[in-house]
Design an enzyme around this catalytic site. Sequence first.
Site, PDB file in Angstrom:
ATOM      1  N   LEU A 234       0.871  -1.170   0.000  1.00  0.00           N
ATOM      2  CA  LEU A 234       0.000   0.000   0.000  1.00  0.00           C
ATOM      3  C   LEU A 234       0.908   1.220   0.000  1.00  0.00           C
ATOM      4  CD1 LEU A 234      -3.032   0.738   0.111  1.00  0.00           C
ATOM      5  CD2 LEU A 234      -2.845   0.839   2.596  1.00  0.00           C
ATOM      6  N   ASP A 235       0.740   2.108  -0.980  1.00  0.00           N
ATOM      7  CA  ASP A 235       1.618   3.266  -1.119  1.00  0.00           C
ATOM      8  C   ASP A 235       1.721   4.056   0.183  1.00  0.00           C
ATOM      9  OD1 ASP A 235       2.122   2.724  -3.757  1.00  0.00           O
ATOM     10  OD2 ASP A 235       0.626   4.125  -4.539  1.00  0.00           O
ATOM     11  N   PRO A 236       2.889   4.682   0.448  1.00  0.00           N
ATOM     12  CA  PRO A 236       3.015   5.510   1.649  1.00  0.00           C
ATOM     13  C   PRO A 236       1.925   6.586   1.753  1.00  0.00           C
ATOM     14  CG  PRO A 236       5.162   5.150   0.684  1.00  0.00           C
ATOM     15  CD  PRO A 236       4.160   4.571  -0.278  1.00  0.00           C
TER      16      PRO A 236
END
Length: 613
Positions: A37-39
């Site tokens: 999950l992207d930052p």
Amino acid sequence: MMDGFINLNKDKGPSSQNAVSAIKRLLRVKAGHCGTLDPAAQGVLPIALGSATRLTEYVTANDKTYQAEMIFGVETDTYDGAGKTLAEKDASFLTAAHLQNVLPQFCGDIMQTPPAISALKQGGVAAYKRMRRGEQVIMQPRPVHIEDLQLIDFHPGQQARATLRIRCGKGVYIRSLAHDLGCIFGTGGHVAELYRIQVGVFHLEQAYTIDEIAAMAEAADHSFLLPCSYPLGHIPAFTINASQRQTILYGNPTPIHPPKTIAPLYRIEDAADNLLAMGSILPQGNGMYALQPEKVLQPPPPPKEKGFQAVAIGNFDGVHLGHKALLQNLAEQKKQHGGRTAALTFSPHPLTVICGQAPPLLSSDQQKKHLICDVYHADALITLAFDRRLMNASPEEFFKEVLQTKLHAKSLVVGYNFTFAAHGHGTAATLQQLGQAAGMEVHIVGEIAGEFGPISSTAIRNHLAKGNLEAANAMLGYWYSISGTVITGNRLGRTIGFPTANVAPQEDLVMPPLGVYAARIVYRGQSFDGVVNFGYKPTIGGENKPLLEAHIFDRHLELYGEEITVALGSFLRPEKRFAGMKQLQQQIDQDSRNARLFLATQKADCHLPKPII
């Protein structure tokens, strides 16, 4: 050992690997995430613990649901709000109807080009790392599946905003979807906010934040832990009997009577519904079938041999040269008698229960296990829960319940000042008397002293507090080391020619004086000379907790998200604030020269513990 899954509600900011590292530190367990999950995104991030880490591929393959706020009229290089703006255009003509009309083009099986700023690898290196190096990165389109796209909300304007709900399969980039929509309209587009609200059976409504998990764990409430089989309900179960269990746990096929319909994959469970393995049913000829395990979750049954030939007892904080003497005794007994050896320690530190507060620690649990088992060759590190019952046990109760019944120890090794049981009434001499009556040898190791006096964890803490690394390191037998995951900093070091790897130390560890150190940085078994600042970065500001900033000499390594160990060799100067970046750059240059001069006089392996031969 914790085995199972956590439905984590990841905050915006940390990377998926940072979230995993936080869980590892909190629960002291092996862990991994089930799909990046992207930052900049938040929401559901399933975390696998213990043996469940072998099941992540079955979770990442599940459908996912996202809710994304997209902005049209602004194009960025990362396809989200964290990137650099490449172009701005007027999107005021855009309407909800425009979006509704094009969304069907993106449903079903489509080809999608991932963003260049992504963790996808090219030639074994993540694309985003190649971008940071200034390399040209060309991403190739790949097939993905989007099951459903719904427009939830729309706000027109020069920068139009739309909220979409997306149900999709593995590998879909929502950032690419926003970019591609922006290309269709000629406005550019990016993701402003992204929430993952569902991964298979994991839903946001039932997810826990890191802070919630920490509070529950502190209260000994582990209801956040879901069983290994929780996300695998869509896979049929095959139940085996007791006689087949051992064969399966050793990874071997076992003959079976197959079900009427054979599925491509099964959960292999015992009669108590414990998940043992994942496997398939294979024909063997002549109408016979075998159940073939492919991923075994539970370890094989323990060996028939019970107990240990020799057990050393202590807190082993720092695993210094005094502790090494105990472990040397274990090694000698193993050479003489054979059998397994173990070090017995306690968690939490006994003073936490006895006095309500423990001293800061010299080593993390992971470092302690590495030193005791990997370097000094004990076969096991056994951590005994120290609670009020154990605190109030009599010497006789501790000896019988723990050393005889639990560990089946044939001999014991303790230091001359060892105390145990209620009010510390048990001493090394007491243990020797109890051992003699039970036919158990007890070896007492005398005081170990060196150039700086008697060696103890307390003495090492005192030397570290004064910045006297020479004495502390001499007592440890290696350089005082802090390990951790490299986190993203402000990257200002790159702009002045001194890129750094930043590590936030575990908060219960001994903190050395704030300042600059000559150091060696250990990464994947290799050691690199460098200079390290430990502190709050007063010239730049913005830190509320001290950080280790390690600059490696003459090498450029991409270490974000990686585990490193920083070994401190010499205290160079206290941390101070400078008038500006130029003065800071000049001082770092001088610190680097001083560090190089010190490190040139040190042996290549002097920062590492020396194994027992």
